[in-house]
Design a protein around this motif. Structure first.
Motif, PDB file in Angstrom:
ATOM      1  N   VAL A  60       0.817  -1.216   0.000  1.00  0.00           N
ATOM      2  CA  VAL A  60       0.000   0.000   0.000  1.00  0.00           C
ATOM      3  C   VAL A  60       0.846   1.259   0.000  1.00  0.00           C
ATOM      4  CG1 VAL A  60      -1.941  -1.168   1.088  1.00  0.00           C
ATOM      5  CG2 VAL A  60      -0.310   0.073   2.508  1.00  0.00           C
ATOM      6  N   ALA A  61       2.167   1.107   0.116  1.00  0.00           N
ATOM      7  CA  ALA A  61       3.038   2.261  -0.108  1.00  0.00           C
ATOM      8  C   ALA A  61       3.056   2.633  -1.583  1.00  0.00           C
ATOM      9  CB  ALA A  61       4.456   1.969   0.386  1.00  0.00           C
ATOM     10  N   HIS A  62       2.569   1.731  -2.445  1.00  0.00           N
ATOM     11  CA  HIS A  62       2.393   2.046  -3.868  1.00  0.00           C
ATOM     12  C   HIS A  62       1.047   2.756  -3.999  1.00  0.00           C
ATOM     13  CE1 HIS A  62       1.937   1.776  -8.156  1.00  0.00           C
ATOM     14  NE2 HIS A  62       3.060   1.076  -8.306  1.00  0.00           N
ATOM     15  N   PRO A  63       1.025   4.004  -4.451  1.00  0.00           N
ATOM     16  CA  PRO A  63      -0.228   4.767  -4.463  1.00  0.00           C
ATOM     17  C   PRO A  63      -1.365   4.096  -5.218  1.00  0.00           C
ATOM     18  CG  PRO A  63       1.632   6.242  -4.794  1.00  0.00           C
ATOM     19  CD  PRO A  63       2.174   4.841  -4.853  1.00  0.00           C
ATOM     20  N   GLN A  64      -1.070   3.399  -6.318  1.00  0.00           N
ATOM     21  CA  GLN A  64      -2.151   2.745  -7.055  1.00  0.00           C
ATOM     22  C   GLN A  64      -2.813   1.658  -6.212  1.00  0.00           C
ATOM     23  OE1 GLN A  64      -2.500   2.085 -11.173  1.00  0.00           O
ATOM     24  NE2 GLN A  64      -0.347   2.519 -11.570  1.00  0.00           N
ATOM     25  N   VAL A  65      -2.004   0.899  -5.497  1.00  0.00           N
ATOM     26  CA  VAL A  65      -2.539  -0.184  -4.671  1.00  0.00           C
ATOM     27  C   VAL A  65      -3.404   0.392  -3.556  1.00  0.00           C
ATOM     28  CG1 VAL A  65      -1.950  -2.123  -3.175  1.00  0.00           C
ATOM     29  CG2 VAL A  65      -0.598  -1.690  -5.241  1.00  0.00           C
ATOM     30  N   ALA A  66      -2.886   1.416  -2.880  1.00  0.00           N
ATOM     31  CA  ALA A  66      -3.628   2.007  -1.762  1.00  0.00           C
ATOM     32  C   ALA A  66      -4.954   2.593  -2.225  1.00  0.00           C
ATOM     33  CB  ALA A  66      -2.774   3.081  -1.090  1.00  0.00           C
ATOM     34  N   GLN A  67      -4.943   3.342  -3.337  1.00  0.00           N
ATOM     35  CA  GLN A  67      -6.177   3.959  -3.817  1.00  0.00           C
ATOM     36  C   GLN A  67      -7.190   2.898  -4.222  1.00  0.00           C
ATOM     37  OE1 GLN A  67      -6.720   7.851  -4.252  1.00  0.00           O
ATOM     38  NE2 GLN A  67      -8.362   6.537  -3.499  1.00  0.00           N
ATOM     39  N   ALA A  68      -6.725   1.828  -4.858  1.00  0.00           N
ATOM     40  CA  ALA A  68      -7.632   0.758  -5.268  1.00  0.00           C
ATOM     41  C   ALA A  68      -8.275   0.080  -4.067  1.00  0.00           C
ATOM     42  CB  ALA A  68      -6.873  -0.262  -6.117  1.00  0.00           C
ATOM     43  N   ILE A  69      -7.499  -0.153  -3.014  1.00  0.00           N
ATOM     44  CA  ILE A  69      -8.041  -0.808  -1.822  1.00  0.00           C
ATOM     45  C   ILE A  69      -9.094   0.070  -1.156  1.00  0.00           C
ATOM     46  CG2 ILE A  69      -7.472  -1.561   0.514  1.00  0.00           C
ATOM     47  CD1 ILE A  69      -4.824  -2.623  -0.583  1.00  0.00           C
ATOM     48  N   VAL A  70      -8.800   1.353  -1.015  1.00  0.00           N
ATOM     49  CA  VAL A  70      -9.751   2.257  -0.358  1.00  0.00           C
ATOM     50  C   VAL A  70     -11.051   2.347  -1.147  1.00  0.00           C
ATOM     51  CG1 VAL A  70     -10.161   4.694   0.181  1.00  0.00           C
ATOM     52  CG2 VAL A  70      -8.052   3.594   0.911  1.00  0.00           C
ATOM     53  N   GLY A 117     -10.136   3.436 -11.448  1.00  0.00           N
ATOM     54  CA  GLY A 117     -10.748   4.703 -11.063  1.00  0.00           C
ATOM     55  C   GLY A 117      -9.742   5.827 -11.169  1.00  0.00           C
ATOM     56  N   ARG A 118      -9.954   6.876 -10.383  1.00  0.00           N
ATOM     57  CA  ARG A 118      -9.073   8.043 -10.442  1.00  0.00           C
ATOM     58  C   ARG A 118      -8.596   8.431  -9.034  1.00  0.00           C
ATOM     59  NH1 ARG A 118      -8.828  10.203 -15.403  1.00  0.00           N
ATOM     60  NH2 ARG A 118     -10.486   9.637 -16.891  1.00  0.00           N
ATOM     61  N   PHE A 119      -7.396   8.951  -8.982  1.00  0.00           N
ATOM     62  CA  PHE A 119      -6.838   9.405  -7.717  1.00  0.00           C
ATOM     63  C   PHE A 119      -7.624  10.595  -7.181  1.00  0.00           C
ATOM     64  CE2 PHE A 119      -3.217   6.936  -9.125  1.00  0.00           C
ATOM     65  CZ  PHE A 119      -2.682   6.448  -7.932  1.00  0.00           C
ATOM     66  N   GLU A 120      -7.751  10.623  -5.868  1.00  0.00           N
ATOM     67  CA  GLU A 120      -8.468  11.716  -5.219  1.00  0.00           C
ATOM     68  C   GLU A 120      -7.531  12.800  -4.702  1.00  0.00           C
ATOM     69  OE1 GLU A 120     -10.626   9.672  -2.169  1.00  0.00           O
ATOM     70  OE2 GLU A 120     -12.312   9.223  -3.507  1.00  0.00           O
ATOM     71  N   GLU A 121      -6.229  12.594  -4.819  1.00  0.00           N
ATOM     72  CA  GLU A 121      -5.267  13.554  -4.292  1.00  0.00           C
ATOM     73  C   GLU A 121      -3.943  13.412  -5.044  1.00  0.00           C
ATOM     74  OE1 GLU A 121      -4.051  12.616  -0.299  1.00  0.00           O
ATOM     75  OE2 GLU A 121      -3.940  10.460  -0.720  1.00  0.00           O
ATOM     76  N   ASP A 122      -3.082  14.383  -4.888  1.00  0.00           N
ATOM     77  CA  ASP A 122      -1.717  14.275  -5.381  1.00  0.00           C
ATOM     78  C   ASP A 122      -0.932  13.430  -4.384  1.00  0.00           C
ATOM     79  OD1 ASP A 122      -2.471  16.038  -7.357  1.00  0.00           O
ATOM     80  OD2 ASP A 122      -1.513  17.784  -6.442  1.00  0.00           O
ATOM     81  N   ASP A 206      10.519   7.684  -5.590  1.00  0.00           N
ATOM     82  CA  ASP A 206       9.187   8.288  -5.535  1.00  0.00           C
ATOM     83  C   ASP A 206       8.127   7.389  -6.149  1.00  0.00           C
ATOM     84  OD1 ASP A 206       9.750   8.475  -8.227  1.00  0.00           O
ATOM     85  OD2 ASP A 206       9.323  10.622  -8.388  1.00  0.00           O
ATOM     86  N   ALA A 207       8.516   6.156  -6.576  1.00  0.00           N
ATOM     87  CA  ALA A 207       7.505   5.187  -7.017  1.00  0.00           C
ATOM     88  C   ALA A 207       6.609   4.803  -5.847  1.00  0.00           C
ATOM     89  CB  ALA A 207       8.172   3.941  -7.591  1.00  0.00           C
ATOM     90  N   LEU A 208       7.135   4.912  -4.622  1.00  0.00           N
ATOM     91  CA  LEU A 208       6.356   4.671  -3.414  1.00  0.00           C
ATOM     92  C   LEU A 208       6.117   6.002  -2.726  1.00  0.00           C
ATOM     93  CD1 LEU A 208       8.054   1.490  -1.899  1.00  0.00           C
ATOM     94  CD2 LEU A 208       6.261   1.635  -3.623  1.00  0.00           C
ATOM     95  N   ALA A 209       4.901   6.218  -2.312  1.00  0.00           N
ATOM     96  CA  ALA A 209       4.539   7.441  -1.599  1.00  0.00           C
ATOM     97  C   ALA A 209       3.268   7.157  -0.825  1.00  0.00           C
ATOM     98  CB  ALA A 209       4.326   8.598  -2.573  1.00  0.00           C
ATOM     99  N   VAL A 210       3.189   7.654   0.376  1.00  0.00           N
ATOM    100  CA  VAL A 210       2.040   7.376   1.235  1.00  0.00           C
ATOM    101  C   VAL A 210       1.203   8.634   1.381  1.00  0.00           C
ATOM    102  CG1 VAL A 210       1.279   6.624   3.511  1.00  0.00           C
ATOM    103  CG2 VAL A 210       3.314   5.586   2.457  1.00  0.00           C
ATOM    104  N   GLY A 211      -0.003   8.579   0.836  1.00  0.00           N
ATOM    105  CA  GLY A 211      -0.958   9.666   0.993  1.00  0.00           C
ATOM    106  C   GLY A 211      -2.019   9.296   2.001  1.00  0.00           C
ATOM    107  N   SER A 212      -3.162   9.947   1.936  1.00  0.00           N
ATOM    108  CA  SER A 212      -4.219   9.698   2.911  1.00  0.00           C
ATOM    109  C   SER A 212      -4.764   8.273   2.808  1.00  0.00           C
ATOM    110  CB  SER A 212      -5.350  10.706   2.738  1.00  0.00           C
ATOM    111  OG  SER A 212      -5.917  10.617   1.436  1.00  0.00           O
ATOM    112  N   ALA A 213      -4.807   7.711   1.591  1.00  0.00           N
ATOM    113  CA  ALA A 213      -5.309   6.337   1.431  1.00  0.00           C
ATOM    114  C   ALA A 213      -4.385   5.346   2.127  1.00  0.00           C
ATOM    115  CB  ALA A 213      -5.437   6.002  -0.057  1.00  0.00           C
ATOM    116  N   GLY A 214      -3.075   5.480   1.914  1.00  0.00           N
ATOM    117  CA  GLY A 214      -2.123   4.580   2.561  1.00  0.00           C
ATOM    118  C   GLY A 214      -2.131   4.714   4.067  1.00  0.00           C
ATOM    119  N   ARG A 215      -2.222   5.949   4.558  1.00  0.00           N
ATOM    120  CA  ARG A 215      -2.244   6.157   6.012  1.00  0.00           C
ATOM    121  C   ARG A 215      -3.519   5.596   6.624  1.00  0.00           C
ATOM    122  NH1 ARG A 215       0.151  11.067   4.389  1.00  0.00           N
ATOM    123  NH2 ARG A 215      -1.886  12.114   4.364  1.00  0.00           N
ATOM    124  N   GLU A 216      -4.632   5.709   5.892  1.00  0.00           N
ATOM    125  CA  GLU A 216      -5.886   5.152   6.406  1.00  0.00           C
ATOM    126  C   GLU A 216      -5.782   3.643   6.568  1.00  0.00           C
ATOM    127  OE1 GLU A 216     -10.569   4.561   5.079  1.00  0.00           O
ATOM    128  OE2 GLU A 216      -9.293   5.951   3.960  1.00  0.00           O
TER     129      GLU A 216
END
Length: 317
Positions: A60-70, A117-122, A206-216
């Protein structure tokens, strides 16, 4: 190693990859591996499950994975159930017959077709409104890598060090698993050294980045499914943070304080001493025994195996 980029795996591409893989599997009953394989020898150890949280956070440190899970998973309300469902799919890929492995691959692909889907944040290299897709090749490769790198890390932490030759043989065999997701061999690191370098570069890049989805996701990953399991999940959290690569732990804002670090440093050697002394039925994962029975064509019902498997996968095992 070819750069996967933003390409996705189509159903026709998966079927073509499975057809080519099938020609390399001389014994359908044994599946992708079989007795004597490095994957069965190393992956049978139940201590691999102690790396479940580590692998999940790496993924889930991969933004695509985290966003998909959320967006598409019930993980928030049923984190342990997601863990169980994941292994219900992975087990037949590793331990099943060829037909069982291919059926699991197709089932996962069908699920992935509906996850986009689409990302909700940068976040990292992604911007709000960018598309994500569960069949994105770079994301699939990363999830694949986290599973096998973590498996080796758990073995060397709790069972014992492996020779370079053993890790090389193991890694080469895992390329068959990647084929179940439609990945081509030229998309994968060529050898163990390249594979390890790929993982370490990713931890820092920067291929890995933790946004709100990953932190959740990280915030509820270690919520016990039952209050009675709270002490065990507290220890699992301790192990996970202690074993997580530091650059990734930093992205999640996870760190052990001095007291927790001392507990972690006591816990690892205790487990390393205790786990090898468990009875074989608990020391090795249940599907290992089921796979051996299938290959050896032993009939009857393995009631003990079924009971232990329920501990891992719940009532629907």
């Amino acid at each position: 190693m070819a750069e996967p980029g933003r390409r996705t795996v189509s159903t026709s591409q998966l079927e073509a990859r499975l057809a080519r893989l099938e020609t390399t599997l001389p014994e359908p009953v044994s599946g992708l591996y079989g007795p004597g394989s490095a994957v069965w020898e190393i992956s049978r150890h139940a201590c691999t499950f102690l790396g479940g949280g580590r692998a999940a956070l790496l993924q889930v440190a991969h933004p695509q994975v985290a966003q998909a899970i959320v967006h598409h998973s019930r993980t928030r309300t049923d984190p342990y159930g997601r863990f169980q469902r994941t292994f219900r799919q992975v087990f037949p890929m590793v331990w099943g017959s060829r037909d069982q492995a291919f059926a699991a691959a197709r089932a996962v692909h069908r699920v992935h077709l509906g996850i986009h889907g689409r990302f909700e944040e940068d976040v990292g290299r992604y911007h709000r409104g960018d598309r994500y897709d569960a069949n994105d090749r770079s994301a699939l490769l990363w999830v694949h890598a986290t599973l096998w790198e973590t498996s080796i890390a758990m073995h060397e932490t709790f069972v014992g060090a492996l020779s370079l030759d053993a890790k090389e043989g193991y890694y080469q065999e895992t390329k068959r698993f990647a084929a179940l997701f439609g990945l081509e061999e030229d998309e994968l690191p060529g050898d163990w050294s390249e594979f390890l370098s790929y993982n370490r570069r990713r931890w820092e890049s920067d291929a890995l980045a933790v946004g709100s989805a990953g932190r959740e996701i990280a915030s509820y990953l270690f919520e016990p499914p039952d209050p009675l399991l709270a002490p065990a999940f507290t220890r699992l959290r301790l192990l996970t943070i202690g074993l997580l690569p530091e650059p990734v732990a930093h992205r999640f804002g996870l760190a052990l304080d001095a007291s927790e670090r001392r507990r972690f440093e006591r816990l690892v050697p205790r487990l390393s001493t205790w786990l090898p002394r468990l009875p074989r039925r608990l020391r090795y994962v249940p599907p290992y025994f089921a796979a051996r029975r299938r290959v050896e064509r032993r009939g009857g019902v393995d009631w003990l195996g079924r009971a232990v498997e329920r501990l891992y996968l719940g009532g629907a095992a």
